[in-house]
Design an enzyme around this catalytic site. Structure first.
Site, PDB file in Angstrom:
ATOM      1  N   HIS A 271       0.846  -1.195   0.000  1.00 30.99           N
ATOM      2  CA  HIS A 271       0.000   0.000   0.000  1.00 30.99           C
ATOM      3  C   HIS A 271       0.875   1.235   0.000  1.00 30.99           C
ATOM      4  O   HIS A 271       1.950   1.260   0.599  1.00 30.99           O
ATOM      5  CB  HIS A 271      -0.918   0.018   1.224  1.00 30.99           C
ATOM      6  CG  HIS A 271      -2.022   1.020   1.123  1.00 30.99           C
ATOM      7  ND1 HIS A 271      -1.863   2.343   1.500  1.00 30.99           N
ATOM      8  CD2 HIS A 271      -3.289   0.915   0.652  1.00 30.99           C
ATOM      9  CE1 HIS A 271      -3.004   2.987   1.286  1.00 30.99           C
ATOM     10  NE2 HIS A 271      -3.873   2.156   0.783  1.00 30.99           N
ATOM     11  N   GLU A 326      -7.665  -4.425  -0.723  1.00 32.93           N
ATOM     12  CA  GLU A 326      -8.171  -4.970  -1.986  1.00 32.93           C
ATOM     13  C   GLU A 326      -8.351  -6.484  -1.909  1.00 32.93           C
ATOM     14  O   GLU A 326      -9.295  -7.029  -2.497  1.00 32.93           O
ATOM     15  CB  GLU A 326      -7.204  -4.623  -3.122  1.00 32.93           C
ATOM     16  CG  GLU A 326      -7.064  -3.131  -3.393  1.00 32.93           C
ATOM     17  CD  GLU A 326      -5.852  -2.828  -4.244  1.00 32.93           C
ATOM     18  OE1 GLU A 326      -5.135  -3.788  -4.632  1.00 32.93           O
ATOM     19  OE2 GLU A 326      -5.607  -1.653  -4.529  1.00 32.93           O
TER      20      GLU A 326
END
Length: 387
Positions: A271, A326
């Protein structure tokens, strides 16, 4: 815009400070670490792996309803104070109001990608709407998303049920039947998890538009346009594509090794902000565990996750790459029956909470967002010669 300096540096040395700050960021033309807004809504602490919404850690909000989190985010920003029950009631009525528009306009969306269809339908909301705009925007998102998904499947849209909460009605409009309590609660947790995430690209876009006084609907449509980009909201679907490509447990280790050897990204890991855990992934991992009818798929995904983390740690020991939101978003939404090409629209249903709150906050501040740029192009020859 540059970070603030000490007050003692801002008086007699104003010009010196100006140039010093420009020099400091001369090699950083983007907006990393530059404070572009002050907000009381959310804090993203990437170093600590922490997400705070109005004084609450995300972990403490995971069991809240979507309406309760809306009430939290909208506190002090709406003309009148709204409780969780108020919001549930008004959203229910607003979903019924906007459904008539969805029925009428859906044929025009044929041939559009789901997120493009959502953009078109949201754009049909006008500044003349009598329902409070923050209510109507949040209510419209699941009505439009469900209707778009059903039309793509050759099915007629399902009218909303105002007696249901937002999450339960979203699933009802998608599948045409009342969902079980566990499924509605799972979707609630997902929508809460993605409701707000600081000054991300779509929220920043919405705030910039709001700062021009263009109105809430224009602002959230701008947010959706930013969310459409694959570097922001378009990634959960490819996580499922990755799982499908791996196929079997025996293929997990060689497939991941070959992908990393080619220098390709593993979807659902790493991330931009979080350098340790992504707290949203932790919440959604817990949600996945409640969806028993997808146990085999989830067990396979967990095996992929474990092997991916092991190989990433071995290959890139100095760069922490953890599971991100995700990965488990894909599993939750697949288990709840959302088509994978609609995942960005479902993300928008949750993020509409944050967009509307940020727009209301920006409108209250009343200041145009107008950053500076650094010119790197050629100068006119005459000016260069004169200098």
């Amino acid at each position: 815009m540059f970070p603030p300096v000490n007050q003692e540096d801002q008086d007699d040395q104003a010009c010196e400070v100006h140039f010093t700050r420009q020099d400091r960021y001369r090699d950083r033309p983007r907006l990393e670490d530059v404070v572009a807004a002050e907000t009381g809504l959310g804090l993203v602490d990437g170093a600590a792996g922490r997400l705070v919404l109005r004084g609450y850690d995300l972990d403490d909000l995971a069991d809240w309803s979507f309406e309760a989190v809306l009430a939290l985010l909208w506190t002090g920003l709406t003309p009148t104070a709204m409780t969780e029950a108020d919001i549930r009631r008004e959203l229910g009525a607003a979903r019924g109001h906007v459904f008539l528009r969805a029925e009428r306009l859906l044929p025009v969306t044929d041939g559009l990608a789901p997120v493009e269809a959502m953009r078109f339908l949201l754009s049909s909301l006008t500044d003349a709407e009598r329902i409070p705009h923050h209510i109507l925007a949040v209510a419209a998102a699941p009505v439009f998303a469900a209707a778009i998904a059903r039309r793509a499947a050759g099915q007629s849209p399902v009218a909303p049920d105002a007696s249901l909460g937002q999450s339960a009605d979203f699933l009802h409009m998608l599948h045409g039947e009342l969902p079980g309590e566990d499924r509605a609660r799972a979707l609630d947790s997902y929508l809460v998890t993605v409701a707000d995430h600081g000054l991300n690209a779509s929220t920043f876009a919405a705030r910039v538009i709001a700062s021009t006084r263009a109105g809430l609907f224009s602002s959230v449509v701008g947010g959706l346009c930013a969310l459409k980009g694959p570097l922001h909201g378009g990634a959960p679907g490819p996580v499922l594509d990755m799982l499908d490509a791996i196929g079997t447990e025996a293929n997990i280790r060689p497939w991941i090794a070959a992908t990393l050897a080619r220098g390709e990204r593993l979807m659902g890991f790493g991330h931009r902000i979080y350098r340790v855990r992504d707290p949203r992934a932790d919440v959604l991992k817990g949600v996945v565990g409640t969806l028993r009818d997808s146990a085999a798929r989830i067990a396979f995904a967990e095996a992929v996750e474990a092997e991916a983390l092991a190989q990433l740690a071995e290959k890139k020991p100095l760069r922490p790459l953890e599971t991100n939101v995700e990965f488990y978003t894909a599993l939750v939404l697949e288990a709840l029956g959302f088509p994978r090409d609609s995942f960005t629209n479902v993300f928008a249903v949750g993020r509409m909470a944050g967009w509307t709150a940020h727009v209301l906050e920006q409108e209250a501040q009343g200041r145009l967002i107008r950053p500076q740029s650094r010119y790197v192009g050629p100068m006119p020859e005459r000016a260069t010669a004169a200098g």
